[in-house]
Design an enzyme around this catalytic site. Structure first.
Site, mmCIF file in Angstrom:
data_model
loop_
_atom_site.group_PDB
_atom_site.id
_atom_site.type_symbol
_atom_site.label_atom_id
_atom_site.label_comp_id
_atom_site.label_asym_id
_atom_site.label_seq_id
_atom_site.Cartn_x
_atom_site.Cartn_y
_atom_site.Cartn_z
ATOM 1 N N ASP A 133 0.841 -1.194 0.000
ATOM 2 C CA ASP A 133 0.000 0.000 0.000
ATOM 3 C C ASP A 133 0.877 1.244 0.000
ATOM 4 O OD1 ASP A 133 -2.459 1.262 -0.114
ATOM 5 O OD2 ASP A 133 -2.629 1.432 2.062
ATOM 6 N N HIS A 140 -4.582 13.744 1.069
ATOM 7 C CA HIS A 140 -4.751 12.872 2.236
ATOM 8 C C HIS A 140 -3.506 12.937 3.125
ATOM 9 C CE1 HIS A 140 -5.642 9.306 4.661
ATOM 10 N NE2 HIS A 140 -4.445 8.865 4.374
ATOM 11 N N GLU A 205 -10.595 3.634 3.827
ATOM 12 C CA GLU A 205 -9.737 4.468 2.978
ATOM 13 C C GLU A 205 -10.090 4.203 1.519
ATOM 14 O OE1 GLU A 205 -5.590 3.933 4.052
ATOM 15 O OE2 GLU A 205 -5.809 5.404 5.671
ATOM 16 N N GLU A 207 -9.274 4.013 -2.101
ATOM 17 C CA GLU A 207 -8.032 3.866 -2.871
ATOM 18 C C GLU A 207 -8.318 3.171 -4.196
ATOM 19 O OE1 GLU A 207 -4.656 2.287 -0.831
ATOM 20 O OE2 GLU A 207 -5.323 3.001 1.151
ATOM 21 N N ASP A 239 -8.972 0.209 2.150
ATOM 22 C CA ASP A 239 -7.973 -0.146 3.158
ATOM 23 C C ASP A 239 -8.559 0.187 4.540
ATOM 24 O OD1 ASP A 239 -5.632 -0.663 4.549
ATOM 25 O OD2 ASP A 239 -4.721 1.273 4.030
ATOM 26 N N ARG A 243 -8.143 3.420 13.507
ATOM 27 C CA ARG A 243 -7.291 4.578 13.793
ATOM 28 C C ARG A 243 -6.745 4.571 15.206
ATOM 29 N NH1 ARG A 243 -6.108 5.730 8.718
ATOM 30 N NH2 ARG A 243 -7.935 6.331 7.483
ATOM 31 N N GLN A 246 -3.851 2.233 15.169
ATOM 32 C CA GLN A 246 -2.812 2.803 14.300
ATOM 33 C C GLN A 246 -1.968 3.844 15.054
ATOM 34 O OE1 GLN A 246 -4.444 4.450 10.673
ATOM 35 N NE2 GLN A 246 -2.447 4.992 9.826
ATOM 36 N N LYS A 259 -4.349 -2.271 10.097
ATOM 37 C CA LYS A 259 -4.692 -2.307 8.677
ATOM 38 C C LYS A 259 -4.909 -3.717 8.147
ATOM 39 C CE LYS A 259 -3.534 2.106 7.502
ATOM 40 N NZ LYS A 259 -4.312 2.998 6.638
ATOM 41 N N THR A 263 -8.945 -6.164 3.865
ATOM 42 C CA THR A 263 -8.928 -5.166 2.800
ATOM 43 C C THR A 263 -9.960 -5.614 1.771
ATOM 44 O OG1 THR A 263 -6.565 -4.779 3.142
ATOM 45 C CG2 THR A 263 -7.497 -4.028 1.051
ATOM 46 N N GLU A 380 -10.371 12.215 7.982
ATOM 47 C CA GLU A 380 -10.280 13.569 7.431
ATOM 48 C C GLU A 380 -11.633 14.277 7.503
ATOM 49 O OE1 GLU A 380 -8.396 11.343 4.044
ATOM 50 O OE2 GLU A 380 -7.722 13.380 3.583
HETATM 51 MN MN MN Z 1 -4.068 2.936 2.853
#
Ligand code: MN
Length: 442
Positions: A133, A140, A205, A207, A239, A243, A246, A259, A263, A380
């Site tokens: 990734d 971002h 996420e 992507e 993804d 948080r 993380q 993570k 996925t 975000e």
């Molecule tokens: Mn990612």
């Protein structure tokens, strides 16, 4: 840079005799994405999506309808061998399929090999040996960086290195497979000790996924000018990110259990060939940014290396679905907010001699637009959970709750061409299940 060429398969005037293929928002005859599917009561096999149907490629190969050498690699339950073929062979298959679906003379031979997609189960299209990734969505990276370092959001390496980390291939699942809320360690900033439990800050996420086609031998870098020849196609990629885990675990080696619990990808490989009309110039770098180092610079890549794709994210809570409400669109934005192109990502990944293999999957990193209505994660959108989002039921969200369904969408658009979509990339969040053998909800 050898990008696939526009040919008759992209002709906007080309129509299909397959019912509901013309005008289909994802899979008109100009798309022709490959996947692995099980028809009702059948075993997994290769297929191509056309409108609301899936064409059985294995059966078509057995019936002698498809050209060699592609026909010889369509008998398995993964598409790695098809992805490994040289572009010319993949183009020959695409041109033949386009002919079969558009020329009504083939209807009698082709129609019995079509399955209603709604009756089929999608699978992962490849045996994914490795998943990496990246972090090339510059808005971002800036937004996330600001949460940690308001004055200095981007670290000095960002504008020189396509930043990435090695992900986990074993937990990649196709659209539709539910996501169990992960459990793990977190430490609140004001707490003395970490604790373990279900994530309280579960996020998505938005992507793009890049499918590797032809590989490179160990020790042999991929020159930037040849990088496009190693890309078989694209998909949507979510993804999922915890948080809270993380923030506690990522120093010093980067993402790990925050993570790798799952996925989600869209199961259809939208081929590099299908994307030919949707290539656009890589946006120029802001004044004062460094020029990429020579091994990442190619004029052809700068001229045509970005993709004209519109991205959207939709959320529906369990209550919204029970009340028959439409999903809420959380964001909409272009895929052109990538600071590095897909080709630069591939060239960089192999630049030290790392060998990429057919069917490897690369994620771009979260693709956020510059403004809030295009942000590609809740981290975000809600500014780390501070700015809650209102749902039409009156519910509010800082992060994902159990029962929420999150769906990503992508449509490639260009003037004078038929838009093509990427299909579904969605999953429902299910409650955390077990921790050390004890049910978490006890
Ligand atoms: Mn990612």
């Amino acid at each position: 840079m050898n990008f696939p060429q526009i040919d008759e398969t992209h002709d906007p005037a080309r129509s299909s005799w397959v019912e509901r293929a013309d005008g289909h928002s994802d899979f008109p005859v100009q798309n022709l994405p490959y996947g692995i599917f099980s028809p009702q009561g059948g075993a997994p096999r290769a297929g191509v999506a056309i409108g609301t149907m899936i064409f059985d490629l294995r059966a078509a190969a057995e019936a002698g309808l498809l050209p060699a050498p592609a026909a010889a690699v369509l008998d398995g339950t993964v598409l790695n061998p098809l992805m490994a073929l040289p572009s010319a062979d993949r183009v020959a298959l695409r041109r033949r399929l386009s002919e079969l679906f558009s020329d009504a003379r083939w209807r009698g031979a082709v129609e019995p090999l079509l399955h209603r997609a709604a009756d089929c189960v999608p699978h992962l299209p490849a045996a994914i040996g490795d998943y990496t990734d990246f972090y090339v969505g510059i808005h971002h990276a800036t937004n996330i960086g600001k949460l940690f370092r308001p004055d200095n959001p981007l670290l000095p390496n960002y504008k020189y290195v396509p930043i990435g980390y090695h992900g986990r291939a074993s937990s990649i699942r196709p659209s539709g497979v539910p996501v169990l809320r992960p459990q793990g360690q977190r430490k609140a900033p004001d707490a003395d000790m970490p604790e373990v439990g279900p994530s309280q800050r579960l996020d998505y996420e938005l992507e793009l996924g890049i499918w590797i086609g032809a590989g490179n031998a160990l020790g042999e870098p991929v020159p930037i000018g040849r990088a496009a020849e190693h890309i078989a196609g694209f998909c949507l990629l979510n993804d999922w990110s915890a948080r809270d885990f993380q923030a506690w675990e990522y120093v010093p080696l980067g993402p790990f259990l925050a993570k790798n619990f799952q996925t989600t990808i869209s199961p259809w490989i939208v081929t590099a060939e299908a994307m030919a009309p949707f290539r656009i110039a890589q946006p120029g770098r802001p004044e004062g940014d460094p020029r990429p180092l020579p091994y990442l610079w190619d004029e052809g890549d700068q001229a045509k290396g970005a993709l004209a794709i519109d991205l959207e994210v939709h959320l529906s809570s369990a209550r919204m679905r029970a009340e028959g409400l439409e999903p809420l669109r959380l964001s909409r934005g272009p895929a052109s907010s990538m600071y590095w192109t897909a080709q630069q990502i591939v060239a960089h990944h192999a630049s030290n001699g790392c060998n990429l293999n057919p069917g490897d999957l690369l994620g771009t990193g979260t693709l956020s637009a510059p403004k809030r209505d295009g942000y590609g994660s809740l981290m975000e959108l809600t500014e780390g959970g501070k700015r809650r989002i209102s749902l039409p039921t009156g519910e509010e969200r800082a992060f994902l709750e159990d029962g929420d369904e999150l769906a990503l969408k992508a449509v490639a658009r260009a003037d004078g061409y038929v838009p093509i979509g990427f299909g579904e990339c969605r999953a429902v969040i299910q409650p955390a299940r077990f921790l050390h053998g004890i049910r978490a909800d006890n």
